[in-house]
Design a protein around this motif. Structure first.
Motif, PDB file in Angstrom:
ATOM      1  N   GLN A  71      -9.136 -23.700 -10.314  1.00 49.44           N
ATOM      2  CA  GLN A  71      -9.835 -23.710 -11.600  1.00 49.44           C
ATOM      3  C   GLN A  71     -10.639 -22.414 -11.716  1.00 49.44           C
ATOM      4  OE1 GLN A  71     -12.856 -26.710 -12.337  1.00 49.44           O
ATOM      5  NE2 GLN A  71     -12.278 -26.763 -14.498  1.00 49.44           N
TER       6      GLN A  71
ATOM      7  N   ARG B 209      -5.048 -31.608  -4.037  1.00 45.51           N
ATOM      8  CA  ARG B 209      -4.414 -32.820  -4.544  1.00 45.51           C
ATOM      9  C   ARG B 209      -3.383 -33.279  -3.532  1.00 45.51           C
ATOM     10  NH1 ARG B 209      -7.709 -31.596  -7.505  1.00 45.51           N
ATOM     11  NH2 ARG B 209      -7.797 -31.067  -9.700  1.00 45.51           N
TER      12      ARG B 209
ATOM     13  N   SER C 191     -16.919 -29.718   3.658  1.00 45.21           N
ATOM     14  CA  SER C 191     -17.617 -31.009   3.754  1.00 45.21           C
ATOM     15  C   SER C 191     -18.750 -30.941   4.772  1.00 45.21           C
ATOM     16  CB  SER C 191     -16.645 -32.100   4.175  1.00 45.21           C
ATOM     17  OG  SER C 191     -15.751 -32.347   3.137  1.00 45.21           O
TER      18      SER C 191
ATOM     19  N   GLN D 146     -22.520 -30.664 -12.873  1.00 47.44           N
ATOM     20  CA  GLN D 146     -21.986 -31.022 -14.196  1.00 47.44           C
ATOM     21  C   GLN D 146     -22.910 -31.919 -15.016  1.00 47.44           C
ATOM     22  OE1 GLN D 146     -18.065 -32.513 -14.191  1.00 47.44           O
ATOM     23  NE2 GLN D 146     -17.380 -31.348 -12.420  1.00 47.44           N
TER      24      GLN D 146
ATOM     25  N   GLU E 167     -17.661 -27.784 -21.254  1.00 52.76           N
ATOM     26  CA  GLU E 167     -16.519 -28.309 -22.006  1.00 52.76           C
ATOM     27  C   GLU E 167     -16.446 -27.762 -23.425  1.00 52.76           C
ATOM     28  OE1 GLU E 167     -16.387 -32.580 -21.621  1.00 52.76           O
ATOM     29  OE2 GLU E 167     -15.725 -32.438 -19.534  1.00 52.76           O
TER      30      GLU E 167
ATOM     31  N   TYR F  26     -13.553 -27.208 -18.393  1.00 57.22           N
ATOM     32  CA  TYR F  26     -12.341 -27.381 -19.197  1.00 57.22           C
ATOM     33  C   TYR F  26     -12.332 -26.445 -20.405  1.00 57.22           C
ATOM     34  CZ  TYR F  26     -11.505 -31.642 -16.458  1.00 57.22           C
ATOM     35  OH  TYR F  26     -11.279 -32.541 -15.448  1.00 57.22           O
TER      36      TYR F  26
END
Ligand code: C2E
Ligand code: CA
Ligand code: CA
Length: 574
Positions: free
Chosen positions: A337, A355, A411, A495, A531, A550
């Protein structure tokens, strides 16, 4: 707590591997009478055989040892002695030494010696058998009870649950719901208590708690010692146990006095219905444990098991089990991203997001498996894979206009593993990519959980030239004192603050304060989850350096990233 013992009796005589034995005495009176009659008949037949084969002079009297030994094994000393005596007398004064033409009576000494041998062997075998049986009983008790508390243990609990899972009668065709509930009670501070005051005090504490549980209801209660300060409890009355778990936290304010020491017990309870349709008794114990873990997570005293939790935990177990193979077989892949400079709209790098293309479940988002991996050592190979793939992709993307490099998420557990950090350095060493093109995003909570350890790891990473940013900033509890000294380069504002930016004035003030503070401390700022254009513009005006969300681009495969970077007008606007 008399009922604890009745529960115990239930399983002490069941036909399990330890207790079942064909030489055990018949349990019922009818069985006993039949066995005695058979032994008697066997003795008479043997005596008959002695006559038929010519008298006591020949070999057949020795066959008498068989029913004698059998009687000793079935009825112990009494059986062995009685049958020895009986057989000795039957082959005694009235039995001839030789039948037939030369009928000879036997001497008194002969039959007396035989009688003595029969009774001594019978009695001795009976004594041995009694002692074996006592040992067997003790072993059986030990297999099902805790030596220290005397309470039945986990195998006993499994048996008790199994008994409750059975249909009501021999003719029952379907499994009616059981009205019993299993409660698992764990004393969280048990280890502390044992370490500080000793094992005997721990055991006494358990005993004291068990007698407190007795106040719950003596009738339908069975208590089990599951080890490590955990008690199991089966209860038949839902109203009563529910009232108990509601009141218990108040009662816990009352210390338990053990050996004159008042001890405060910090306990947590998980419960599950004894569901006859469950796979096995251990599945029910596991359900109660899952509920207990949930109570603990949600910082409650008690939680009851719900089905969806099992389905979820089953799926989690399966996912976690197939993760190592997924890493080996390249089922994991990365999307990127982009991040942009808010003032110029130019690309400022990209964040690698993992993913999993699962062969049967399709593409799984990281939120479904990263937390599982983080709970195990699997997070290390996973991070290693993501880092190596990101470095490879970055090398391939060189010259495509990707300034600022690529960010990889790290992590909390990764920070605690020096071997992993060493692996990351090795990957970098083997690549033409300069270290300063790599950024690691570490969440605020990962740093603040173990600040000292985190600072040491981050310092080492920065010394190698890697940049560090604090991810999800604002959701943890960074102390301002720490923030100034943290070895990081930037702050990524979470966010939740960005989404509410235009609608919530106080929220906007917080973001402004974070941006100003970061600037003063020399950190860059990046806002995630942008966004819309209005939020991007507002953040640019507030002095935020970069943005991601986004509005600019969704995560995309590496091959699309170079196209995105080269798209027409890429340098002119966002
Ligand atoms: P994160 O690091 O906070 O990543 C940002 C997440 O927000 C990503 O979700 C991203 O797709 C999503 N996002 C980005 N822009 C927007 C937006 O404008 N609106 C909304 N609603 N969402 C946006 P994703 O990819 O599902 O990742 C979720 C989390 O999984 C990440 O949160 C990160 O904590 C973790 N994660 C992902 N990849 C890795 C990895 O390789 N290693 C580790 N340790 N964690 C990872
Ligand atoms: Ca991140
Ligand atoms: Ca984030």
């Amino acid at each position: 707590m008399g009922d604890g013992n009745s529960a115990l009796d239930d399983f002490s005589d069941r036909g399990d591997a330890l207790s079942g034995h064909w030489l055990n005495p018949p349990a019922s009176l009818r069985g006993k009478v039949i066995a005695a009659a058979l032994l008697l008949t066997a003795s008479l037949l043997t005596v008959g055989a002695v006559y038929a084969t010519g008298g006591t002079r020949y070999g057949f009297p020795h066959v008498c040892y068989l029913p004698i030994l059998l009687a000793a094994s079935l009825f112990g000393v009494t059986g062995g002695l009685s049958l020895g005596l009986l057989a000795g007398l039957l082959l005694g004064p009235w039995a001839p030494s030789e039948v037939g033409q030369h009928f000879h009576a036997q001497t008194t000494l002969t039959w007396m010696v035989r009688l003595t041998a029969f009774t001594v062997v019978g009695g001795f075998a009976g004594m041995l058998m009694n002692s074996v049986r006592r040992q067997q009983k003790r072993l059986r008790w030990l297999a099902f009870h805790s030596v220290t508390t005397g309470l039945p243990t986990r195998p006993a609990l499994a048996q008790a649950i199994e008994a409750l899972m059975q249909p009501a009668g021999p003719t029952a065709t379907h499994k009616a719901p059981s009205d019993h509930t299993l409660l698992v009670i764990r004393i969280n501070n048990f280890d502390q208590i044992v370490n500080a005051l000793g094992v005997p005090v721990g055991d006494e504490l358990l005993q004291a708690l068990v007698s407190r549980l007795g106040e719950l209801d003596g009738q339908a209660l069975r208590v089990f010692d599951l080890g490590g300060g955990t008690l199991g409890l089966i209860h038949a009355d839902a109203r009563k146990w529910k009232a108990f778990v509601e009141e218990a936290p108040h009662k816990a304010a009352r210390p338990v006095v053990v050996a004159g020491i008042p001890i405060y017990v910090d306990a947590v309870v998980g419960s599950a219905d004894v569901d006859p349709l469950a796979r096995s008794p251990s599945a029910i114990i596991q359900r109660a444990s899952i509920a207990l873990a949930r109570a603990e997570r949600e910082q409650r005293f008690h939680a009851h098991y719900q089905d969806d939790a099992e389905a979820r935990s089953q799926r989690n177990v399966e996912l976690l089990a197939s993760l190592p193979q997924a890493i080996r077989q390249s089922e994991l892949f990365l999307e990127y991203q982009p991040k942009v400079h808010l003032h110029s709209g130019q690309p400022a790098g990209a964040e690698a997001l993992v993913r999993w293309r699962h062969p049967s479940l399709g593409v799984i988002p990281p939120g479904d498996f990263i937390p599982l991996a983080e709970g195990s050592a699997l997070i290390h190979p996973l991070t290693r894979f993501v880092f190596a793939q990101a470095v490879t992709d970055l090398a391939a993307l060189r010259g495509s206009g990707l300034e600022g490099g690529i960010a990889v998420n790290l992590s909390a557990r990764n920070l605690a593993d020096p071997a992993l950090l060493h692996n990351l350095f090795e990957i970098l060493d083997a690549s033409p990519v300069p270290a300063d093109r790599i950024e690691l995003e570490v969440t605020e909570s990962a740093i603040m959980n173990r600040p000292k350890q985190a600072v040491a790891a981050l310092t080492a990473l920065r010394a190698r030239g890697i940049r560090i940013s604090i991810d999800d900033f604002g959701t943890g509890y960074t102390s301002l004192q720490y923030l100034a000294d943290l070895p990081v380069d930037g702050i990524k504002i979470d966010q939740v603050f960005i989404r509410r930016l235009l609608h919530d004035r106080r929220n906007r003030e917080i973001v402004q304060a974070v941006i100003d503070l970061a600037k003063k401390l020399g950190f860059f700022t990046i806002a995630e989850g942008i966004e819309d254009e209005a939020t991007a513009t507002a953040l640019a005006e507030m002095g935020c350096d970069m943005g991601q969300g986004y509005h600019f681009a969704r995560p995309m495969p590496a091959c699309d990233l170079s196209a995105w970077l080269r798209r027409p007008g890429a340098r002119a606007s966002a």
